[in-house]
Design an enzyme around this catalytic site. Structure first.
Site, PDB file in Angstrom:
ATOM      1  N   ASP A   1      -2.004  12.351  -2.710  1.00 40.25           N
ATOM      2  CA  ASP A   1      -2.110  13.691  -3.210  1.00 40.25           C
ATOM      3  C   ASP A   1      -2.112  13.844  -4.708  1.00 40.25           C
ATOM      4  O   ASP A   1      -1.383  13.137  -5.390  1.00 40.25           O
ATOM      5  CB  ASP A   1      -0.854  14.507  -2.684  1.00 40.25           C
ATOM      6  CG  ASP A   1      -0.762  14.355  -1.228  1.00 40.25           C
ATOM      7  OD1 ASP A   1      -1.230  14.650  -0.245  1.00 40.25           O
ATOM      8  OD2 ASP A   1       0.355  13.435  -0.811  1.00 40.25           O
TER       9      ASP A   1
ATOM     10  N   GLU B   1       0.974  -1.105  -0.035  1.00 37.51           N
ATOM     11  CA  GLU B   1       0.153  -0.045   0.273  1.00 37.51           C
ATOM     12  C   GLU B   1       0.919   1.171   0.050  1.00 37.51           C
ATOM     13  O   GLU B   1       1.608   1.407   0.876  1.00 37.51           O
ATOM     14  CB  GLU B   1      -1.002   0.037   1.186  1.00 37.51           C
ATOM     15  CG  GLU B   1      -1.958   1.251   1.304  1.00 37.51           C
ATOM     16  CD  GLU B   1      -2.562   1.444   2.442  1.00 37.51           C
ATOM     17  OE1 GLU B   1      -2.335   0.611   3.426  1.00 37.51           O
ATOM     18  OE2 GLU B   1      -3.488   2.325   2.525  1.00 37.51           O
TER      19      GLU B   1
ATOM     20  N   TYR C   1      -8.710   9.353   5.214  1.00 38.82           N
ATOM     21  CA  TYR C   1      -9.010  10.360   4.263  1.00 38.82           C
ATOM     22  C   TYR C   1     -10.331  10.140   3.794  1.00 38.82           C
ATOM     23  O   TYR C   1     -11.268  10.824   3.433  1.00 38.82           O
ATOM     24  CB  TYR C   1      -7.917  10.590   3.347  1.00 38.82           C
ATOM     25  CG  TYR C   1      -6.779  11.318   3.945  1.00 38.82           C
ATOM     26  CD1 TYR C   1      -6.501  12.648   3.790  1.00 38.82           C
ATOM     27  CD2 TYR C   1      -5.811  10.585   4.767  1.00 38.82           C
ATOM     28  CE1 TYR C   1      -5.653  13.486   4.383  1.00 38.82           C
ATOM     29  CE2 TYR C   1      -4.967  11.099   5.348  1.00 38.82           C
ATOM     30  CZ  TYR C   1      -4.731  12.953   5.007  1.00 38.82           C
ATOM     31  OH  TYR C   1      -3.883  13.727   5.819  1.00 38.82           O
ATOM     32  N   GLU C   2     -10.749   8.863   3.268  1.00 37.50           N
ATOM     33  CA  GLU C   2     -11.679   8.558   2.588  1.00 37.50           C
ATOM     34  C   GLU C   2     -13.225   8.714   3.599  1.00 37.50           C
ATOM     35  O   GLU C   2     -14.058   9.464   3.061  1.00 37.50           O
ATOM     36  CB  GLU C   2     -11.856   6.974   2.171  1.00 37.50           C
ATOM     37  CG  GLU C   2     -13.002   6.319   1.563  1.00 37.50           C
ATOM     38  CD  GLU C   2     -12.631   5.049   1.166  1.00 37.50           C
ATOM     39  OE1 GLU C   2     -11.770   4.421   1.415  1.00 37.50           O
ATOM     40  OE2 GLU C   2     -13.764   4.525   0.260  1.00 37.50           O
TER      41      GLU C   2
HETATM   42  C1  LIG Z   1      -3.638  12.091   1.290  1.00 38.26           C
HETATM   43  S1  LIG Z   1      -2.310  11.156   2.345  1.00 38.26           S
HETATM   44  C2  LIG Z   1      -3.522   9.758   2.357  1.00 38.26           C
HETATM   45  C3  LIG Z   1      -3.045   8.800   3.439  1.00 38.26           C
HETATM   46  C4  LIG Z   1      -4.009   7.400   3.445  1.00 38.26           C
HETATM   47  N1  LIG Z   1      -3.812   6.455   2.430  1.00 38.26           N
HETATM   48  C5  LIG Z   1      -5.433   7.493   3.649  1.00 38.26           C
HETATM   49  O1  LIG Z   1      -6.069   7.443   2.802  1.00 38.26           O
HETATM   50  O2  LIG Z   1      -5.898   7.704   4.804  1.00 38.26           O
HETATM   51  C6  LIG Z   1      -1.313  10.681   1.139  1.00 38.26           C
HETATM   52  C7  LIG Z   1      -0.064  10.010   1.911  1.00 38.26           C
HETATM   53  O3  LIG Z   1       0.940   9.807   0.989  1.00 38.26           O
HETATM   54  C8  LIG Z   1       2.257  10.053   1.705  1.00 38.26           C
HETATM   55  N2  LIG Z   1       3.248  10.441   0.318  1.00 38.26           N
HETATM   56  C9  LIG Z   1       2.937  11.170  -0.432  1.00 38.26           C
HETATM   57  N3  LIG Z   1       4.073  11.133  -1.538  1.00 38.26           N
HETATM   58  C10 LIG Z   1       4.673  10.375  -1.057  1.00 38.26           C
HETATM   59  C11 LIG Z   1       6.169   9.920  -1.153  1.00 38.26           C
HETATM   60  N4  LIG Z   1       6.908  10.346  -2.325  1.00 38.26           N
HETATM   61  N5  LIG Z   1       6.795   9.004  -0.420  1.00 38.26           N
HETATM   62  C12 LIG Z   1       6.065   8.449   0.513  1.00 38.26           C
HETATM   63  N6  LIG Z   1       4.880   8.721   1.017  1.00 38.26           N
HETATM   64  C13 LIG Z   1       4.231   9.623   0.360  1.00 38.26           C
HETATM   65  C14 LIG Z   1       2.021  11.235   2.303  1.00 38.26           C
HETATM   66  O4  LIG Z   1       2.947  11.082   3.525  1.00 38.26           O
HETATM   67  C15 LIG Z   1       0.408  10.704   3.190  1.00 38.26           C
HETATM   68  O5  LIG Z   1       0.487  10.158   4.157  1.00 38.26           O
END
Ligand SMILES: C[S@@+](CC[C@H](N)C(=O)[O-])C[C@H]1O[C@@H](n2cnc3c(N)ncnc32)[C@H](O)[C@@H]1O
Length: 264
Positions: free
Chosen positions: A125, A51, A204-205
């Protein structure tokens, strides 16, 4: 750094299923489990599922509980988010889960060719300004195919209309037919909902659903040929809201209200 974050970093460092590997460490030493996750880390021959951007690892933990005959690795660079999932794994004594704290930009240093059976990318993101930083992009596809098995399923869940349309365009320009694609998962046929595991929802969902937003879902496999992936010729219109990763609660409420208003 806030005290709580520091405490959490300290706590996850003690857990042998949370592996921390920034680039600076990998410059000095190779990752010890590359190509050996099954034999040396999990010590079972079961399929390996990742994941990416797992945050608190809701999918990682829930799937690991349901599927003891598979191994799961949640990857994120933020230790305080991983901490939440790691505590749950510890409490539930799950043996088929690991968390990898690193930047996904270097993910191909951790897994060997054809070592990984499936990927979940949950609420990444959308990175609307920089396609190279999107976890779904031609840039990241090149990395993923270095370690995915033939036909390995990639499942994307997103709240972002921009990212949904961009992904469809990206698949089309690379002649990849999605197995499933819906811009409203919870009003889709049962088969599609099942493919997204309907009763597992990430943090987040859940927040977006509570604000009346629809969830988008795409599942597909990457060709493992050497043909370079292409970017779509143009980008879809940008969303007028930002990911829940950013912006205050008040901002998010206002935006969600606006989006709901636009839909009605
Ligand atoms: C919007 S959050 C979603 C978290 C989780 N999947 C959820 O749905 O609740 C995006 C996550 O992706 C991680 N993330 C984004 N770009 C990343 C990267 N290049 N390497 C590691 N983690 C990354 C961020 O740290 C963050 O925790």
């Amino acid at each position: 750094m806030p005290k709580q974050k520091l405490r959490r970093f300290g706590e996850i460092k003690e857990l042998d299923f949370v592996l921390e590997y920034p680039y600076s460490v990998l410059e000095r030493e190779d990752f010890p489990y590359k190509g050996k996750w099954r034999e040396d880390f999990f010590q079972t021959p079961h399929p390996l599922v990742l994941e990416l951007g797992c945050g608190g690892g809701e999918y990682t933990v829930a799937l690991a509980e349901r599927e003891p005959m598979a191994n799961f690795v949640g990857v994120d660079r933020k230790g305080d988010r991983i901490w939440r999932g790691a505590k749950e794994v510890q409490e539930k004594r799950l043996r088929n889960v690991a968390f990898l704290r690193t930047d996904i930009n270097i993910i191909d240093r951790f897994f060997e060719k054809e070592e990984v059976d499936a990927l979940w990318i949950t609420f990444p993101d959308p990175m609307m300004k920089k396609s190279r930083r999107r976890l779904i992009s031609s840039y990241y596809f090149e990395k993923y195919r270095r370690f995915l098995k033939q036909e390995a399923m990639i499942r994307l869940k997103t709240d972002s209309p921009f990212l949904y349309q961009y992904t469809l365009d990206l698949l089309e320009v690379n002649s990849i037919s999605p197995r499933y694609a819906t811009n409203d998962l919870y009003n889709s046929p049962q088969e599609i909902q099942e493919a997204a595991i309907p009763d597992v929802r990430t943090r987040y969902e859940q927040q977006w659903l509570e604000r009346g937003m629809s969830i988008k879902f795409i599942a597909f496999s990457l060709p493992l040929s050497d043909v370079p992936f292409k970017e779509p010729p143009k980008e879809p219109p940008r969303d007028d809201y930002r990911s829940l990763c950013r912006g205050s609660q008040k901002y998010q409420e206002e935006v969600a209200k606006k989006i709901r208003g636009e839909k009605e």
